[in-house]
Design a protein around this motif. Structure first.
Motif, PDB file in Angstrom:
ATOM      1  N   ARG A   3      42.152  52.621  52.506  1.00  0.00           N
ATOM      2  CA  ARG A   3      41.271  52.269  53.668  1.00  0.00           C
ATOM      3  C   ARG A   3      40.625  51.166  53.166  1.00  0.00           C
ATOM      4  O   ARG A   3      40.665  50.618  51.920  1.00  0.00           O
ATOM      5  CB  ARG A   3      40.614  53.238  54.011  1.00  0.00           C
ATOM      6  N   PRO A   4      40.090  50.210  53.938  1.00  0.00           N
ATOM      7  CA  PRO A   4      39.349  49.023  53.380  1.00  0.00           C
ATOM      8  C   PRO A   4      38.047  49.407  52.592  1.00  0.00           C
ATOM      9  O   PRO A   4      37.492  50.234  52.973  1.00  0.00           O
ATOM     10  CB  PRO A   4      38.953  48.183  54.848  1.00  0.00           C
ATOM     11  N   ARG A   5      37.865  48.554  51.668  1.00  0.00           N
ATOM     12  CA  ARG A   5      36.749  48.796  50.756  1.00  0.00           C
ATOM     13  C   ARG A   5      35.400  48.034  51.585  1.00  0.00           C
ATOM     14  O   ARG A   5      35.497  46.945  51.993  1.00  0.00           O
ATOM     15  CB  ARG A   5      36.693  48.335  49.565  1.00  0.00           C
ATOM     16  N   PRO A   6      34.301  48.638  51.319  1.00  0.00           N
ATOM     17  CA  PRO A   6      33.135  48.094  52.075  1.00  0.00           C
ATOM     18  C   PRO A   6      32.789  46.696  51.301  1.00  0.00           C
ATOM     19  O   PRO A   6      32.954  46.572  49.816  1.00  0.00           O
ATOM     20  CB  PRO A   6      31.969  48.913  51.866  1.00  0.00           C
ATOM     21  N   VAL A   7      32.285  45.699  51.827  1.00  0.00           N
ATOM     22  CA  VAL A   7      31.656  44.427  51.053  1.00  0.00           C
ATOM     23  C   VAL A   7      30.362  44.694  50.462  1.00  0.00           C
ATOM     24  O   VAL A   7      29.953  44.392  49.551  1.00  0.00           O
ATOM     25  CB  VAL A   7      31.768  43.221  52.019  1.00  0.00           C
ATOM     26  N   GLU A   8      29.437  45.273  51.424  1.00  0.00           N
ATOM     27  CA  GLU A   8      28.223  45.506  51.085  1.00  0.00           C
ATOM     28  C   GLU A   8      27.824  46.872  50.429  1.00  0.00           C
ATOM     29  O   GLU A   8      28.716  47.927  50.914  1.00  0.00           O
ATOM     30  CB  GLU A   8      27.234  45.416  52.508  1.00  0.00           C
ATOM     31  N   ALA A  34      22.953  57.015  70.151  1.00  0.00           N
ATOM     32  CA  ALA A  34      24.546  57.237  69.208  1.00  0.00           C
ATOM     33  C   ALA A  34      24.270  58.378  68.508  1.00  0.00           C
ATOM     34  O   ALA A  34      23.095  58.682  67.891  1.00  0.00           O
ATOM     35  CB  ALA A  34      24.669  55.831  68.615  1.00  0.00           C
ATOM     36  N   LEU A  35      25.276  59.291  68.211  1.00  0.00           N
ATOM     37  CA  LEU A  35      24.928  60.354  67.370  1.00  0.00           C
ATOM     38  C   LEU A  35      25.245  59.734  65.676  1.00  0.00           C
ATOM     39  O   LEU A  35      24.556  60.474  65.100  1.00  0.00           O
ATOM     40  CB  LEU A  35      26.100  61.486  67.478  1.00  0.00           C
ATOM     41  N   TRP A  36      26.220  59.171  65.627  1.00  0.00           N
ATOM     42  CA  TRP A  36      26.502  58.410  64.598  1.00  0.00           C
ATOM     43  C   TRP A  36      26.809  57.072  64.352  1.00  0.00           C
ATOM     44  O   TRP A  36      27.112  56.379  65.489  1.00  0.00           O
ATOM     45  CB  TRP A  36      27.637  59.084  63.709  1.00  0.00           C
ATOM     46  N   GLY A  37      26.772  56.223  63.488  1.00  0.00           N
ATOM     47  CA  GLY A  37      27.381  54.775  63.356  1.00  0.00           C
ATOM     48  C   GLY A  37      28.345  55.098  62.112  1.00  0.00           C
ATOM     49  O   GLY A  37      28.219  55.646  61.256  1.00  0.00           O
ATOM     50  N   ILE A  38      29.772  54.284  62.037  1.00  0.00           N
ATOM     51  CA  ILE A  38      30.516  54.219  61.241  1.00  0.00           C
ATOM     52  C   ILE A  38      30.489  52.906  60.438  1.00  0.00           C
ATOM     53  O   ILE A  38      30.944  51.830  61.362  1.00  0.00           O
ATOM     54  CB  ILE A  38      31.951  54.864  61.632  1.00  0.00           C
ATOM     55  N   ALA A  39      30.118  52.676  59.350  1.00  0.00           N
ATOM     56  CA  ALA A  39      30.000  51.494  58.679  1.00  0.00           C
ATOM     57  C   ALA A  39      31.325  50.859  58.495  1.00  0.00           C
ATOM     58  O   ALA A  39      31.498  49.510  58.816  1.00  0.00           O
ATOM     59  CB  ALA A  39      29.510  51.700  57.264  1.00  0.00           C
ATOM     60  N   GLU A  40      32.420  51.472  58.109  1.00  0.00           N
ATOM     61  CA  GLU A  40      33.776  50.779  57.923  1.00  0.00           C
ATOM     62  C   GLU A  40      34.140  50.092  59.076  1.00  0.00           C
ATOM     63  O   GLU A  40      34.661  48.832  58.937  1.00  0.00           O
ATOM     64  CB  GLU A  40      34.781  51.729  57.761  1.00  0.00           C
ATOM     65  N   THR A  41      33.700  50.301  60.491  1.00  0.00           N
ATOM     66  CA  THR A  41      34.477  49.689  61.430  1.00  0.00           C
ATOM     67  C   THR A  41      33.127  48.994  62.513  1.00  0.00           C
ATOM     68  O   THR A  41      33.356  48.344  63.345  1.00  0.00           O
ATOM     69  CB  THR A  41      35.306  50.613  62.305  1.00  0.00           C
ATOM     70  N   LEU A  62      27.635  56.714  58.699  1.00  0.00           N
ATOM     71  CA  LEU A  62      28.630  57.575  57.936  1.00  0.00           C
ATOM     72  C   LEU A  62      29.358  56.156  57.142  1.00  0.00           C
ATOM     73  O   LEU A  62      29.654  55.277  57.987  1.00  0.00           O
ATOM     74  CB  LEU A  62      29.570  58.353  58.675  1.00  0.00           C
ATOM     75  N   PRO A  63      30.158  56.317  56.136  1.00  0.00           N
ATOM     76  CA  PRO A  63      30.635  55.275  55.496  1.00  0.00           C
ATOM     77  C   PRO A  63      32.256  54.901  56.255  1.00  0.00           C
ATOM     78  O   PRO A  63      32.370  53.904  56.765  1.00  0.00           O
ATOM     79  CB  PRO A  63      31.046  55.693  54.074  1.00  0.00           C
ATOM     80  N   HIS A  64      32.930  56.157  56.384  1.00  0.00           N
ATOM     81  CA  HIS A  64      34.200  55.799  56.837  1.00  0.00           C
ATOM     82  C   HIS A  64      34.469  56.521  57.984  1.00  0.00           C
ATOM     83  O   HIS A  64      33.876  57.578  58.358  1.00  0.00           O
ATOM     84  CB  HIS A  64      35.234  56.120  55.599  1.00  0.00           C
ATOM     85  N   LEU A  65      35.776  56.263  58.640  1.00  0.00           N
ATOM     86  CA  LEU A  65      36.400  57.013  59.859  1.00  0.00           C
ATOM     87  C   LEU A  65      36.461  58.479  59.543  1.00  0.00           C
ATOM     88  O   LEU A  65      36.142  59.261  60.219  1.00  0.00           O
ATOM     89  CB  LEU A  65      37.535  56.377  60.330  1.00  0.00           C
TER      90      LEU A  65
END
Lengths: 213, 473
Positions: free
Chosen positions: A40-45, A122-129, A161-164
């Motif tokens: 999976r993609p790595r976060p930039v921040e 929103a219940l959650w946010g997903i940072a990856e996407t 959340l960090p990822h899917l």
């Protein structure tokens, strides 16, 4: 013989060996999710919120950062004013939103077919996407997120959340809602000559009110 | 069901002469190719993710009965009704019956290639049910009375000007201008009332999640949710190969699907539909029906086309195909165009009707290079060519020519003699290094020139070179 029997029989006939026990299949399936960081993609921040904002902004989502929920009505007013919209709002029928002071804004539960603006949680946010997660429910109509032209969404920074896979893990083994939707930017289409146009059928504007830090 | 009316060669010839089509195809596929390259470059783990995606699909295909039963169990527990269809006719019958029993007058539909594959649009028309396509591209081709020419951009063969003509006739009021933004707004206005007035909404599925019983759709427009939420009944049509073990597996494939299809990282709306409206829910359909369709897929499971069941319908193979980019999707004559279509159409329509498709390939291998689940498309196309030969479907001229060649190839002396005569004879047709026309080869020389041979075969030159070296020693 029913179609179901025919299909299952054809599948079994195509397999050289008998089906392994369910536990073995489950173990093999679980192994296919091993070492997720390698696929999976790595976060930039480094900071989750910064990564979420980076991803969502790239897709046309706008942001307002608020200290707490009490600041929501004023922020909504500011948004409507900036876009030259009437002070009217379809409000998700959730206690957390109803409890706020909506003086000066005409709020209603029902979302109209030509609704200008709506506010939901929103219940959650997903940072990856840069995705917002919403679930259908008694106090969460799905159409509230699709009929309006301007969709305003409240997201708690602590719900990031960090990822899917992190969202999938939260929901594994839990009761599933009728609809679980990952909203990633405003509605868009590239169906005419590949030109990107916002606001195809769903909202043309997606605005996130990010609470706390 | 979808057997082409005329021959592939006639259709391809006609499309090659269509200059507007060439512009339209280049605009969309060129964009898709560039954006995919950028998205893949920005994701260094893409190749590892691709190998994982392939492994997930292979795992499901190897245990398909297990996952189908698990999905059926969980979807049923969530309140959905699961139907099974062996072929397109059974699938059409199930869906038409649900519509008629519900006394449905208006059906909205979110884009689904499986729906096209089983001939659903015609079946609904035959049953007297009004169908409204809600995906913008599907709306365009419904107005034009056409079939999709691409699996991701069904209307990519139409220019903006051509779309404007359709909308001006069908939309009330007509769009004020013919720029894409104005026309998209017009479609939004026109379709809004139809969404809310529909009796039944029909969608496809990008994934079927076995451990929850949910179906997953991915769209950018938001039309799938507007199709599946307001009506009383939601029907899903899906091929049995769409299964994944869990939501996390679906996400792993989604990363590959979106990048490969549009060059984006995530679709705007990724939705899990799990059963009908729960008691107390603010909105949603009262009934959910899921139609699981085989239509040749279990046959593929047992033969050399099994890897094709991995396909996640991203369209990257056609965006990168030199043949597709010349002739477009309609020339293929089936539901699915491009390399994946050339493999699938013989499965669905029979090889006798579609033997030209596996031949319409240069074997340059680009489709396999970009396939996000590593399907060896050129190998599968070659497998169809072999079958076509074995089943004696090749035309007599091809069989005779290949027979002649094989006869010579088994006799080296004769073969070399033939080559010696051939290269010398060909020189007679050449001018200034090129052959511009050749008897019996007009089909080739009409579009390109052949280099004039040097006059001696490779074997002759090799021998001469060896003799020269020997002489020196």
């Amino acid at each position: 013989m029913t179609a179901r029997d025919r299909i299952l029989a054809a599948i079994r006939a195509a397999r050289p060996a008998p089906l392994p026990p369910a536990e073995a299949i489950a173990a093999e399936a679980a192994a296919l999710l091993d070492a997720p960081e390698s696929v999976r993609p790595r976060p930039v921040e480094a900071v989750l919120a910064a990564e979420f904002v980076r991803k969502a902004s790239a897709l046309g989502t706008s942001f307002d950062h608020l200290p707490d929920r009490a600041a929501i009505p004023l922020a909504v007013n500011r948004y409507l004013d900036t876009h030259g919209l009437p002070p009217a709002l379809a409000l998700q029928p959730a206690p957390a939103l109803a409890a706020l002071d909506w003086t000066g804004i005409d709020t209603h539960d029902a979302v109209a077919p030509d609704q200008t603006a709506a506010l939901g949680l929103a219940l959650w946010g997903i940072a990856e996407t840069g995705s917002l997660v919403i679930h259908s429910g008694a106090d969460a109509p799905i159409l509230l997120s699709f009929l309006p032209l301007h969709h305003i969404v409240v997201l708690e920074e602590r719900s990031l959340l960090p990822h899917l896979e992190d969202y999938a893990a939260r929901m594994a083994g839990q009761p599933q809602p009728r609809n679980a939707i990952l909203i990633t930017g405003p509605s868009g289409t590239t169906d005419i000559e590949g030109s990107y146009v916002r606001g195809a059928h769903g909202p043309g504007f997606l605005h996130v009110l990010m609470i706390g830090g | 069901m979808n057997a082409p009316q005329q021959g592939f060669k006639e259709r391809a010839d006609a499309e090659l002469k269509n200059a507007v089509l060439k512009i339209a195809i280049d605009r969309t596929t060129g964009n898709a190719e560039r954006k995919r390259a950028v998205a893949v470059a920005a994701f260094p783990e893409f190749q590892a993710a691709r190998a994982r995606g392939r492994a997930i699909k292979d795992h499901v295909i190897a245990h398909l009965d297990h996952y189908l039963e698990m999905f059926e169990r969980n979807a049923t527990a969530a309140g959905a009704t699961v139907h099974w269809a062996s072929d397109d006719a059974e699938a059409r019958a199930i869906i038409t019956r649900i519509c008629l029993e519900a006394d449905a007058k208006l059906v909205t539909r979110a884009k689904s290639m499986l729906g096209e594959e089983i001939g659903l649009p015609h079946a609904l028309a035959d049953a007297g049910i009004e169908r409204v396509e809600t995906d913008l591209a599907e709306h365009i081709i419904q107005l034009a009375g056409e079939r999709p020419s691409h699996i991701v951009w069904p209307a990519m063969h139409r220019t903006r000007e051509q779309v404007a003509i359709l909308f001006k006739e069908a939309h009330h009021p007509p769009p004020a201008a013919d720029d894409p933004a104005t026309m998209v707004q017009s479609a939004r206005r026109e379709l809004r009332a139809r969404f809310l007035g529909a009796d039944i909404g029909i969608s496809g599925a990008n994934f079927l999640v076995a451990d929850t019983g949910a179906t997953c759709t991915v769209t950018n427009e938001g039309n799938a949710e507007l199709t599946t939420t307001p009506p009383r009944i939601h029907i899903v049509t899906a091929g049995i190969e769409k299964l994944v073990p869990s939501t996390a597996h679906a996400f792993a494939l989604l990363r590959l699907l979106v990048r490969s299809a549009t060059g984006g990282e995530m679709t705007q709306y990724t939705t899990l539909h799990c059963g009908p409206k729960r008691p107390g829910d603010a909105d949603g359909p009262e009934e959910m029906h899921i139609v699981l369709v085989d239509n040749g897929r279990t046959r593929m499971l047992a033969d050399e086309f099994r890897p094709m069941l991995r396909c996640i319908r991203c369209g990257a193979c056609m965006n990168h195909c030199v043949v597709y980019r010349q002739i477009g999707g309609h020339a293929y004559g089936g539901t699915y165009p491009g390399p994946m279509g050339a493999v699938l159409t013989p499965v669905l329509d029979g090889l006798a009707q579609s033997r030209d498709l596996p031949h319409a390939c240069t074997m340059n291998g680009r489709c396999a290079e970009v396939c996000p689940v590593e399907i060896p498309l050129p190998t599968l196309l070659r497998a169809w060519r072999t079958r076509s030969w074995r089943e004696r479907l090749e035309p007599r001229s091809v069989r005779a020519a290949l027979g002649l060649w094989a006869m010579a190839a088994r006799r080296p002396g004769l073969y070399r003699l033939g080559s010696r005569i051939g290269v010398r004879a060909l020189r007679l047709f050449g001018r200034r290094g090129w052959i511009a026309s050749l008897p019996l080869a007009g089909g080739w020389t009409a579009y390109r020139d052949l280099p004039r041979p040097l006059g001696r075969t490779f074997m002759e030159q090799y021998r001469a070179e060896q003799a020269r070296k020997e002489g020196r020693r």
